[in-house]
Scaffold this motif. Sequence first.
Motif, PDB file in Angstrom:
ATOM      1  N   GLN A  85       0.817  -1.206   0.000  1.00 53.04           N
ATOM      2  CA  GLN A  85       0.000   0.000   0.000  1.00 53.04           C
ATOM      3  C   GLN A  85       0.852   1.258   0.000  1.00 53.04           C
ATOM      4  O   GLN A  85       0.319   2.369  -0.079  1.00 53.04           O
ATOM      5  CB  GLN A  85      -0.935   0.010   1.203  1.00 53.04           C
ATOM      6  CG  GLN A  85      -0.222   0.137   2.542  1.00 53.04           C
ATOM      7  CD  GLN A  85      -1.143  -0.099   3.727  1.00 53.04           C
ATOM      8  OE1 GLN A  85      -1.656  -1.193   3.919  1.00 53.04           O
ATOM      9  NE2 GLN A  85      -1.347   0.934   4.528  1.00 53.04           N
TER      10      GLN A  85
ATOM     11  N   THR B  50       0.741   5.072   2.495  1.00 48.73           N
ATOM     12  CA  THR B  50      -0.661   5.488   2.544  1.00 48.73           C
ATOM     13  C   THR B  50      -1.329   4.785   3.720  1.00 48.73           C
ATOM     14  O   THR B  50      -0.835   3.770   4.211  1.00 48.73           O
ATOM     15  CB  THR B  50      -1.436   5.106   1.263  1.00 48.73           C
ATOM     16  OG1 THR B  50      -1.724   3.694   1.275  1.00 48.73           O
ATOM     17  CG2 THR B  50      -0.650   5.443   0.002  1.00 48.73           C
TER      18      THR B  50
ATOM     19  N   SER C 289      -8.712  -0.332   1.579  1.00 50.08           N
ATOM     20  CA  SER C 289      -8.975  -0.598   0.167  1.00 50.08           C
ATOM     21  C   SER C 289      -8.128  -1.756  -0.344  1.00 50.08           C
ATOM     22  O   SER C 289      -8.625  -2.628  -1.059  1.00 50.08           O
ATOM     23  CB  SER C 289      -8.708   0.662  -0.675  1.00 50.08           C
ATOM     24  OG  SER C 289      -9.097   0.441  -2.027  1.00 50.08           O
TER      25      SER C 289
ATOM     26  N   THR D  71     -13.888   7.588  -2.674  1.00 53.85           N
ATOM     27  CA  THR D  71     -14.294   7.648  -1.265  1.00 53.85           C
ATOM     28  C   THR D  71     -13.896   8.966  -0.614  1.00 53.85           C
ATOM     29  O   THR D  71     -14.612   9.476   0.262  1.00 53.85           O
ATOM     30  CB  THR D  71     -13.686   6.461  -0.494  1.00 53.85           C
ATOM     31  OG1 THR D  71     -14.185   5.240  -1.052  1.00 53.85           O
ATOM     32  CG2 THR D  71     -14.049   6.503   0.983  1.00 53.85           C
ATOM     33  N   TYR D  72     -12.785   9.553  -1.037  1.00 49.96           N
ATOM     34  CA  TYR D  72     -12.329  10.799  -0.415  1.00 49.96           C
ATOM     35  C   TYR D  72     -13.357  11.939  -0.502  1.00 49.96           C
ATOM     36  O   TYR D  72     -13.531  12.692   0.476  1.00 49.96           O
ATOM     37  CB  TYR D  72     -10.981  11.239  -0.995  1.00 49.96           C
ATOM     38  CG  TYR D  72      -9.815  10.830  -0.137  1.00 49.96           C
ATOM     39  CD1 TYR D  72      -9.631  11.390   1.132  1.00 49.96           C
ATOM     40  CD2 TYR D  72      -8.901   9.877  -0.566  1.00 49.96           C
ATOM     41  CE1 TYR D  72      -8.567  11.014   1.935  1.00 49.96           C
ATOM     42  CE2 TYR D  72      -7.831   9.483   0.231  1.00 49.96           C
ATOM     43  CZ  TYR D  72      -7.678  10.057   1.475  1.00 49.96           C
ATOM     44  OH  TYR D  72      -6.626   9.672   2.281  1.00 49.96           O
TER      45      TYR D  72
ATOM     46  N   GLU E  34      -6.769   9.081   6.531  1.00 49.51           N
ATOM     47  CA  GLU E  34      -6.624   8.118   5.441  1.00 49.51           C
ATOM     48  C   GLU E  34      -7.365   6.816   5.720  1.00 49.51           C
ATOM     49  O   GLU E  34      -7.507   5.982   4.838  1.00 49.51           O
ATOM     50  CB  GLU E  34      -5.145   7.825   5.202  1.00 49.51           C
ATOM     51  CG  GLU E  34      -4.344   9.033   4.744  1.00 49.51           C
ATOM     52  CD  GLU E  34      -2.913   8.676   4.386  1.00 49.51           C
ATOM     53  OE1 GLU E  34      -2.724   7.925   3.409  1.00 49.51           O
ATOM     54  OE2 GLU E  34      -1.992   9.126   5.097  1.00 49.51           O
TER      55      GLU E  34
ATOM     56  N   GLU F 177      -7.124  -0.612  -6.533  1.00 48.58           N
ATOM     57  CA  GLU F 177      -7.429  -0.163  -5.173  1.00 48.58           C
ATOM     58  C   GLU F 177      -7.713   1.335  -5.163  1.00 48.58           C
ATOM     59  O   GLU F 177      -8.588   1.810  -4.437  1.00 48.58           O
ATOM     60  CB  GLU F 177      -6.255  -0.448  -4.234  1.00 48.58           C
ATOM     61  CG  GLU F 177      -5.923  -1.911  -4.040  1.00 48.58           C
ATOM     62  CD  GLU F 177      -5.005  -2.468  -5.117  1.00 48.58           C
ATOM     63  OE1 GLU F 177      -4.840  -3.702  -5.179  1.00 48.58           O
ATOM     64  OE2 GLU F 177      -4.468  -1.654  -5.914  1.00 48.58           O
ATOM     65  N   MET F 178      -6.970   2.078  -5.978  1.00 50.12           N
ATOM     66  CA  MET F 178      -7.046   3.535  -5.931  1.00 50.12           C
ATOM     67  C   MET F 178      -8.323   4.099  -6.544  1.00 50.12           C
ATOM     68  O   MET F 178      -8.721   5.221  -6.228  1.00 50.12           O
ATOM     69  CB  MET F 178      -5.813   4.144  -6.599  1.00 50.12           C
ATOM     70  CG  MET F 178      -4.565   4.024  -5.761  1.00 50.12           C
ATOM     71  SD  MET F 178      -4.776   4.824  -4.154  1.00 50.12           S
ATOM     72  CE  MET F 178      -3.861   3.709  -3.089  1.00 50.12           C
TER      73      MET F 178
ATOM     74  N   VAL G  89     -10.447   4.390  -3.575  1.00 47.29           N
ATOM     75  CA  VAL G  89      -9.938   5.476  -2.736  1.00 47.29           C
ATOM     76  C   VAL G  89     -10.319   6.823  -3.340  1.00 47.29           C
ATOM     77  O   VAL G  89     -10.802   7.735  -2.641  1.00 47.29           O
ATOM     78  CB  VAL G  89      -8.400   5.368  -2.592  1.00 47.29           C
ATOM     79  CG1 VAL G  89      -7.842   6.585  -1.862  1.00 47.29           C
ATOM     80  CG2 VAL G  89      -8.022   4.086  -1.848  1.00 47.29           C
TER      81      VAL G  89
ATOM     82  N   THR H  40      -4.291   3.362   3.347  1.00 51.40           N
ATOM     83  CA  THR H  40      -5.424   2.802   2.604  1.00 51.40           C
ATOM     84  C   THR H  40      -5.470   1.280   2.669  1.00 51.40           C
ATOM     85  O   THR H  40      -5.904   0.623   1.724  1.00 51.40           O
ATOM     86  CB  THR H  40      -5.372   3.257   1.131  1.00 51.40           C
ATOM     87  OG1 THR H  40      -4.103   2.874   0.563  1.00 51.40           O
ATOM     88  CG2 THR H  40      -5.540   4.766   1.022  1.00 51.40           C
TER      89      THR H  40
END
Length: 372
Positions: free
Chosen positions: A38, A41, A46, A76-77, A95, A69-70, A73, A43
Amino acid sequence: MKYFLLFFGMLFSLILSAQEAYKFKTVTDLETTPVISQGVTGTCWSFSSISFLESEIIRLTGKKIDLSEMYQVRNTYPLKAENYIMRQGKAQFSEGGLAHDVMNSVAKNGLVPKEAFSGLSEGQENHNHAEMVAVLEAMLKTYIDNPGRRLSKNWRAAVEGVLDVYIGKNIQTFNFEGKQYTPQSFLVMTKIKPEDYVNLTSFTQAPFYSQFILNIPDNWSNGSFYNVPLDEMMATIDNALEKGFTVELDCDVSEKTFSSKDGVAVIPENAENNIKALQGIYPEKKITQQYRQDEFENYATTDDHLMHITGMLRDQNGTKYYKVKNSWGTDETKTAKGGFVYFSEAYMRLKAISVMVHKDALMEKTSKKLNL
């Protein structure tokens, strides 16, 4: 003769008390995609959930797909920012997140393969969100401080702009294996149905077999969990693995008795053995529902990492362990088992905050009690 017997007795006692190195035998080892990192991060929510979904796609279709995965992310932010802004900064903005955040995003935004959305800038090889998060948080705090004396309508566009720069612009269509998809049509192809997944936990502040919002810092989206007795949660994990389902895990890895470098996580009965137990077998503490609750309520157990349970093992004494896939890479100087950590049953009973499974992985009696 007397001295010889005394010496022999002392020697025998030392042998019995000497540490015995771990010897593991695989019981169940379900298919999953390779361990990745990851990066810098927060994350894990995720990375672990996407790994879980990749194994689900293998189970459902036989296809091995490297998912992005991103993409989750990235989508979701803005929701985290909305929650933070509308609560005027009196909420969590970090995060962190949980498995249901990924499933909520998948239901709304679909899935995409990593080749279509890597989340990396040109020339960048590893994820690093330190600067991005600092920029976002500073910007959101400025809007909340309200220097214009009225909340600007520009904040959503500003958040999207920052995410575009650091992670990438959202995509509407892409090609995969010679066919064009949208994120939603790709989701259909994978046969993943977000509504088929359930989150379980085990705490006594809410009635068993009910749903409640688990008050932990990373539950910023106020997700609900089904509450079951500890023995039943553990039996659910075992049942899932035995039936060919992997399990998503939210847990506490802050203990000294968790070691990615040694590849084990244990709860020794005697704290004096905490470090030694990372290399060999020592008796472990019996984890009851009450002890688990006490450790959670005094902050000794916190949710700080999400991982992916892919198998089960036993040591030479028959003690059960769970094979847990991490997202910290495979550097041999940092991990002993190729990026996996073997959780003892005691560690899992104490430090598993929650799990997510496909509803078909539940035991029949649990499904009935939860009305699923």
